[in-house]
Design a protein around this motif. Structure first.
Motif, PDB file in Angstrom:
ATOM      1  N   PRO A  31      28.200  21.374  49.432  1.00 28.56           N
ATOM      2  CA  PRO A  31      28.898  21.002  48.190  1.00 28.56           C
ATOM      3  C   PRO A  31      28.911  22.134  47.164  1.00 28.56           C
ATOM      4  O   PRO A  31      27.914  22.836  46.965  1.00 28.56           O
ATOM      5  CB  PRO A  31      28.089  19.807  47.691  1.00 28.56           C
ATOM      6  CG  PRO A  31      27.470  19.226  48.915  1.00 28.56           C
ATOM      7  CD  PRO A  31      27.157  20.397  49.796  1.00 28.56           C
ATOM      8  N   LEU A  32      30.063  22.272  46.519  1.00 28.35           N
ATOM      9  CA  LEU A  32      30.294  23.387  45.598  1.00 28.35           C
ATOM     10  C   LEU A  32      30.857  22.859  44.286  1.00 28.35           C
ATOM     11  O   LEU A  32      31.623  21.903  44.264  1.00 28.35           O
ATOM     12  CB  LEU A  32      31.261  24.382  46.251  1.00 28.35           C
ATOM     13  CG  LEU A  32      31.740  25.584  45.450  1.00 28.35           C
ATOM     14  CD1 LEU A  32      31.859  26.806  46.360  1.00 28.35           C
ATOM     15  CD2 LEU A  32      33.111  25.311  44.818  1.00 28.35           C
ATOM     16  N   GLY A  33      30.475  23.476  43.169  1.00 28.24           N
ATOM     17  CA  GLY A  33      30.979  23.080  41.863  1.00 28.24           C
ATOM     18  C   GLY A  33      31.012  24.250  40.911  1.00 28.24           C
ATOM     19  O   GLY A  33      31.079  25.407  41.338  1.00 28.24           O
ATOM     20  N   ALA A  34      30.972  23.952  39.606  1.00 27.26           N
ATOM     21  CA  ALA A  34      31.070  25.016  38.605  1.00 27.26           C
ATOM     22  C   ALA A  34      30.353  24.601  37.336  1.00 27.26           C
ATOM     23  O   ALA A  34      30.282  23.417  36.997  1.00 27.26           O
ATOM     24  CB  ALA A  34      32.531  25.322  38.288  1.00 27.26           C
ATOM     25  N   PHE A  35      29.832  25.608  36.629  1.00 27.97           N
ATOM     26  CA  PHE A  35      29.348  25.409  35.280  1.00 27.97           C
ATOM     27  C   PHE A  35      30.556  25.379  34.347  1.00 27.97           C
ATOM     28  O   PHE A  35      31.490  26.171  34.501  1.00 27.97           O
ATOM     29  CB  PHE A  35      28.432  26.548  34.843  1.00 27.97           C
ATOM     30  CG  PHE A  35      27.181  26.700  35.667  1.00 27.97           C
ATOM     31  CD1 PHE A  35      26.558  25.606  36.245  1.00 27.97           C
ATOM     32  CD2 PHE A  35      26.603  27.949  35.838  1.00 27.97           C
ATOM     33  CE1 PHE A  35      25.404  25.740  36.995  1.00 27.97           C
ATOM     34  CE2 PHE A  35      25.437  28.102  36.575  1.00 27.97           C
ATOM     35  CZ  PHE A  35      24.838  27.002  37.159  1.00 27.97           C
ATOM     36  N   LEU A  36      30.535  24.507  33.360  1.00 21.93           N
ATOM     37  CA  LEU A  36      31.658  24.408  32.429  1.00 21.93           C
ATOM     38  C   LEU A  36      31.132  24.234  31.007  1.00 21.93           C
ATOM     39  O   LEU A  36      30.630  23.170  30.650  1.00 21.93           O
ATOM     40  CB  LEU A  36      32.567  23.231  32.798  1.00 21.93           C
ATOM     41  CG  LEU A  36      33.768  22.980  31.883  1.00 21.93           C
ATOM     42  CD1 LEU A  36      34.680  24.204  31.811  1.00 21.93           C
ATOM     43  CD2 LEU A  36      34.551  21.757  32.360  1.00 21.93           C
ATOM     44  N   SER A  37      31.275  25.294  30.216  1.00 18.83           N
ATOM     45  CA  SER A  37      30.841  25.213  28.817  1.00 18.83           C
ATOM     46  C   SER A  37      31.987  24.857  27.886  1.00 18.83           C
ATOM     47  O   SER A  37      31.760  24.437  26.757  1.00 18.83           O
ATOM     48  CB  SER A  37      30.261  26.560  28.387  1.00 18.83           C
ATOM     49  OG  SER A  37      31.283  27.545  28.304  1.00 18.83           O
TER      50      SER A  37
ATOM     51  N   GLU B 261      33.754  19.661  41.089  1.00 20.15           N
ATOM     52  CA  GLU B 261      32.526  19.181  40.451  1.00 20.15           C
ATOM     53  C   GLU B 261      32.161  20.133  39.311  1.00 20.15           C
ATOM     54  O   GLU B 261      31.987  21.334  39.523  1.00 20.15           O
ATOM     55  CB  GLU B 261      31.372  19.148  41.457  1.00 20.15           C
ATOM     56  CG  GLU B 261      31.477  18.054  42.487  1.00 20.15           C
ATOM     57  CD  GLU B 261      30.922  16.727  41.965  1.00 20.15           C
ATOM     58  OE1 GLU B 261      30.344  16.715  40.860  1.00 20.15           O
ATOM     59  OE2 GLU B 261      31.083  15.719  42.674  1.00 20.15           O
ATOM     60  N   THR B 262      32.057  19.629  38.098  1.00 25.11           N
ATOM     61  CA  THR B 262      31.665  20.464  36.966  1.00 25.11           C
ATOM     62  C   THR B 262      30.505  19.807  36.221  1.00 25.11           C
ATOM     63  O   THR B 262      30.320  18.593  36.276  1.00 25.11           O
ATOM     64  CB  THR B 262      32.835  20.682  35.983  1.00 25.11           C
ATOM     65  OG1 THR B 262      33.299  19.406  35.501  1.00 25.11           O
ATOM     66  CG2 THR B 262      33.980  21.416  36.648  1.00 25.11           C
ATOM     67  N   CYS B 263      29.739  20.642  35.518  1.00 26.59           N
ATOM     68  CA  CYS B 263      28.643  20.103  34.716  1.00 26.59           C
ATOM     69  C   CYS B 263      28.423  20.953  33.486  1.00 26.59           C
ATOM     70  O   CYS B 263      28.732  22.157  33.477  1.00 26.59           O
ATOM     71  CB  CYS B 263      27.362  19.985  35.534  1.00 26.59           C
ATOM     72  SG  CYS B 263      26.730  21.536  36.168  1.00 26.59           S
ATOM     73  N   SER B 264      27.909  20.317  32.447  1.00 29.19           N
ATOM     74  CA  SER B 264      27.672  20.967  31.161  1.00 29.19           C
ATOM     75  C   SER B 264      26.364  20.480  30.582  1.00 29.19           C
ATOM     76  O   SER B 264      25.933  19.350  30.829  1.00 29.19           O
ATOM     77  CB  SER B 264      28.786  20.641  30.156  1.00 29.19           C
ATOM     78  OG  SER B 264      30.048  21.042  30.625  1.00 29.19           O
TER      79      SER B 264
ATOM     80  N   GLU C  34      27.575  15.631  32.318  1.00 22.27           N
ATOM     81  CA  GLU C  34      26.934  16.388  31.258  1.00 22.27           C
ATOM     82  C   GLU C  34      25.601  15.746  30.930  1.00 22.27           C
ATOM     83  O   GLU C  34      25.369  14.567  31.223  1.00 22.27           O
ATOM     84  CB  GLU C  34      27.813  16.456  30.013  1.00 22.27           C
ATOM     85  CG  GLU C  34      28.134  15.115  29.396  1.00 22.27           C
ATOM     86  CD  GLU C  34      29.123  15.235  28.249  1.00 22.27           C
ATOM     87  OE1 GLU C  34      28.902  14.570  27.223  1.00 22.27           O
ATOM     88  OE2 GLU C  34      30.109  15.980  28.390  1.00 22.27           O
ATOM     89  N   ARG C  35      24.752  16.536  30.332  1.00 24.60           N
ATOM     90  CA  ARG C  35      23.443  16.028  29.927  1.00 24.60           C
ATOM     91  C   ARG C  35      23.095  16.613  28.569  1.00 24.60           C
ATOM     92  O   ARG C  35      23.205  17.833  28.369  1.00 24.60           O
ATOM     93  CB  ARG C  35      22.389  16.393  30.962  1.00 24.60           C
ATOM     94  CG  ARG C  35      21.001  15.856  30.650  1.00 24.60           C
ATOM     95  CD  ARG C  35      20.104  15.999  31.869  1.00 24.60           C
ATOM     96  NE  ARG C  35      20.590  15.168  32.978  1.00 24.60           N
ATOM     97  CZ  ARG C  35      20.239  15.325  34.252  1.00 24.60           C
ATOM     98  NH1 ARG C  35      19.402  16.291  34.576  1.00 24.60           N
ATOM     99  NH2 ARG C  35      20.722  14.546  35.184  1.00 24.60           N
ATOM    100  N   LEU C  36      22.722  15.737  27.668  1.00 24.58           N
ATOM    101  CA  LEU C  36      22.286  16.201  26.357  1.00 24.58           C
ATOM    102  C   LEU C  36      20.801  16.531  26.418  1.00 24.58           C
ATOM    103  O   LEU C  36      20.000  15.769  26.963  1.00 24.58           O
ATOM    104  CB  LEU C  36      22.514  15.115  25.297  1.00 24.58           C
ATOM    105  CG  LEU C  36      23.940  14.941  24.770  1.00 24.58           C
ATOM    106  CD1 LEU C  36      23.982  13.820  23.752  1.00 24.58           C
ATOM    107  CD2 LEU C  36      24.458  16.229  24.146  1.00 24.58           C
ATOM    108  N   VAL C  37      20.452  17.682  25.872  1.00 20.64           N
ATOM    109  CA  VAL C  37      19.050  18.061  25.774  1.00 20.64           C
ATOM    110  C   VAL C  37      18.766  18.424  24.332  1.00 20.64           C
ATOM    111  O   VAL C  37      19.659  18.791  23.569  1.00 20.64           O
ATOM    112  CB  VAL C  37      18.712  19.248  26.698  1.00 20.64           C
ATOM    113  CG1 VAL C  37      18.949  18.887  28.142  1.00 20.64           C
ATOM    114  CG2 VAL C  37      19.505  20.483  26.311  1.00 20.64           C
ATOM    115  N   SER C  38      17.539  18.305  23.967  1.00 17.14           N
ATOM    116  CA  SER C  38      17.144  18.740  22.636  1.00 17.14           C
ATOM    117  C   SER C  38      17.043  20.249  22.634  1.00 17.14           C
ATOM    118  O   SER C  38      16.545  20.856  23.590  1.00 17.14           O
ATOM    119  CB  SER C  38      15.793  18.139  22.253  1.00 17.14           C
ATOM    120  OG  SER C  38      15.287  18.762  21.094  1.00 17.14           O
ATOM    121  N   PRO C  39      17.507  20.904  21.568  1.00 15.96           N
ATOM    122  CA  PRO C  39      17.302  22.349  21.505  1.00 15.96           C
ATOM    123  C   PRO C  39      15.824  22.708  21.458  1.00 15.96           C
ATOM    124  O   PRO C  39      15.446  23.834  21.709  1.00 15.96           O
ATOM    125  CB  PRO C  39      18.031  22.761  20.218  1.00 15.96           C
ATOM    126  CG  PRO C  39      18.218  21.514  19.433  1.00 15.96           C
ATOM    127  CD  PRO C  39      18.254  20.387  20.406  1.00 15.96           C
TER     128      PRO C  39
END
Length: 631
Positions: A260-266, A287-290, A317-322
């Motif tokens: 499986p292949l995807g990409a980072f997407l900012s 497949e993309t993720c942020s 996407e996933r929210l994280v705390s800075p």
């Protein structure tokens, strides 16, 4: 994508204990969770940890030629392996697998070192030639894949994908190299031609090292280079088309995988461009993720969602705390050497998210270096226009005087820091740029060091690496010289190290299509005005990508991963700042003046100065020294 390690006895073919090779590859097991292999011959041992990407059934390593003469271990991907295979088969070579690794064996036999020029990809490999009793180490053009090596006192050559592989060998002496500390404090990373462990070296990008038994170990030889020559010809429209063609081919060639292949997407220009071209080439949703932040001013997920919707990607996407400083110890373990680019924190989380669904992810790294996309490129170009207004002999006096009479304003945005600008204008362009890419300036480093540490440097100064690279760069103007130095120093030392360690910590392969060497060569041939125009970096790329992306994506301000380091050391990490101030660990090295450390921490806590980045550097240095040397 894998991890490699090995042992080669330079003087005599004394036996290699397979258990020692296994210890070395076990230390980098995270790079290859799908399998392992060890091969030994007279005076040589090669080890491999495999992350299966291509030819899942037949690509095991170490891999030997049919006659047993050549044996290789390989980390990376050769994207044009199918074309190379057809060419080699036409020459009479018979393949036993469908892996790209086998192309290295047949390519070396057919063309020798010239095979490197034919490879399109990212790679670090070792190849043993039993007939010649020699070991070859080679690294890709930009240094996407790492390779460390060291020669022991008895003539044993060690190599490995990460420093921890070499450290697993019981006879490697552990002693710190203080010149690498100077480099690290200057830039926030240990450059690619240095190492914190004395005697350990990194094979430089685009270099080849040949070790012949019975001879002293020679010097690595460069096998590729790039020139900013402004040789491209054609109308703007024609050059746009050529640029898109190169980008399209670079992306498509990196979509070859049996997993499986995807990409980072900012949602920025670069990752959005990669995703657009992936969607164009794919028959199914990409497949993309942020990674997003729970602080609105730092969060880019809305832009990423716009691109995901535009190209109907399967987006997560996933929210994280800075406030993700809890990953400090995990990062220290992943990097071995100190690494203070705080964007590694969210990058680590992004790779973890991607690995939940894919084994390979494409990223947008490389366009800023090649197409003058950083803010510092705009400032540097503007400064050079100002330098041209006065003869060189007058600049230092005029601008130096202005700098002395302006108040220092570190808190202000750079365009408003008149003193800093005048100081830069008073300097030689290469010297000014070397300081612009730095984190901790020479004056602050001198404040921190003890007299003994200053003496130990023996004149070594971190900025000289940039100055030398720029002055000898194959480029027609200062912007090209700066970009060349970015590609040769900043990219392998910071950006690609960050991507490699954070991704391989999770067993994820990351591919950078915008670092395709044919694409880079084309971009470097463009006139400077097509890279940077009207204060707009990546000018031709943004113009060319308007067919795919809306202007609000193409022309919005660049953000990147942001972490609130300064606030950490006045809040949750205040205890760490206090510990640094006490100087127990760093002071024990004899390199740092305890009073200076205490003053730095006190100034930051009181809000008189922002030393957040410096405190982060010192914290990560402390972690690395503790792990490597027990300090």
């Amino acid at each position: 994508m894998c991890g490699i390690a090995g042992i080669f006895h330079l003087s005599t073919p004394k036996p290699v204990d397979p258990a020692r090779v296994r210890l070395m590859i076990d230390a980098i097991a995270h790079r290859g969770p799908d399998g392992e292999g060890v091969w030994t011959g007279p005076g040589v041992g090669l080890g491999h940890r495999r992350l299966s990407i291509i030819d899942l059934a037949g690509g095991d390593q170490p891999m030997a030629s049919a006659d047993g003469r050549l044996v290789t271990v390989f980390n990376g991907e050769i994207y044009n392996y199918r074309t190379l295979r057809a060419e080699l088969e036409a020459l009479g070579h018979v393949f036993r697998t469908h892996s790209d690794t086998e192309c290295i064996l047949h390519g070396w036999r057919a063309w020798g070192a010239a095979c490197l020029d034919r490879f399109t990809g990212m790679f670090a490999f070792a190849l043993y030639d039993a007939e010649r009793q020699s070991l070859v180490l080679a690294r890709d053009r930009l240094g996407v894949k790492p390779l460390f090596y060291a020669e022991l006192a008895d003539g044993t050559l060690l190599f490995g994908s990460e420093l921890k592989a070499l450290l697993a060998h019981p006879r490697l002496r552990r002693a710190p190299d203080f010149t690498a500390v100077e480099d690290y404090l200057a830039f926030g990373y240990v450059p690619d031609d240095a190492c914190l462990v004395a005697g350990v070296k990194k094979l430089a990008a685009a270099h080849l090292l040949v070790a012949d038994r019975g001879r002293p170990l020679g010097r690595p030889q460069r096998w590729w280079d790039i020139a900013f020559s402004a040789g491209a010809r054609g109308t703007t429209a024609a050059l746009e088309e050529e640029l898109v063609d190169h980008m399209r081919e670079a992306v498509r060639s990196r979509m070859i995988a049996d997993v499986p292949l995807g990409a980072f997407l900012s949602g920025g220009v670069d990752s959005s461009s990669v995703v657009a071209l992936m969607a164009e080439a794919s028959r199914q949703a990409v497949e993309t993720c942020s990674i997003g932040f729970d602080v609105a001013a730092l969060d880019e997920t809305d832009y990423a969602r716009q691109i995901a919707a535009r190209f109907a990607t399967a987006h997560r996407e996933r929210l994280v705390s800075p406030d993700s400083y809890g990953l400090v110890d995990a990062l220290a373990a992943a990097f071995d050497e100190p690494f203070a680019d705080a964007s590694a924190l969210p990058g680590y989380s992004l790779c973890a998210l991607a690995r939940e669904r894919v084994t390979v992810a494409l990223s947008g790294d490389g366009a800023d270096e090649a197409m003058a996309g950083y803010r510092r490129h705009r400032f540097f170009a503007a400064e050079n226009r100002a330098r041209a207004l006065l003869p060189e002999g007058l600049r230092a006096g005029v601008f130096g005087t202005l700098a002395r009479h302006y108040p220092k304003a570190d808190w202000a945005p750079r365009p408003l820091r008149a003193r800093a600008t005048f100081e830069a204008l008073a300097r030689d362009p290469a010297e000014a740029y070397a300081r612009a890419v730095g984190v901790t300036p020479p004056e602050m480093r001198a404040r921190l060091y003890t007299p003994g540490a200053l003496a130990a440097l023996a004149g070594h100064r971190a900025e000289d690496r940039w100055v030398k690279t720029m002055r000898h760069a194959p480029a027609e103007d200062w912007l090209g010289r700066a970009q060349y130095a970015d590609l040769m120093v900043w990219l392998p030392g910071d950006i690609l190290t960050k991507v490699d360690r954070t991704s391989m910590a999770h067993g994820l392969e990351v591919r950078e299509p915008l670092l395709d060497h044919r694409l880079l060569a084309f971009e470097a041939s463009l006139p400077a005005a097509l890279r940077l125009r009207g204060g707009q970096g990546k000018w031709l790329m943004k113009r060319a990508m308007r067919r795919y992306l809306p202007d609000p994506i193409l022309y919005r301000p660049k953000m990147g991963f942001v972490t609130p380091i300064a606030q950490w050391f006045r809040g949750a990490l205040a205890g760490e700042a206090e510990r640094i101030a006490q100087g127990a660990r760093l002071g024990a090295t004899g390199w740092f003046a305890p009073d200076a450390l205490a003053a730095i921490a006190a100034e930051h806590r009181a809000g008189r100065r922002d030393h957040g980045r410096l405190l982060w550097q010192l914290l990560m240095l402390e972690k690395a020294l503790g792990r490597l040397f027990g300090v």
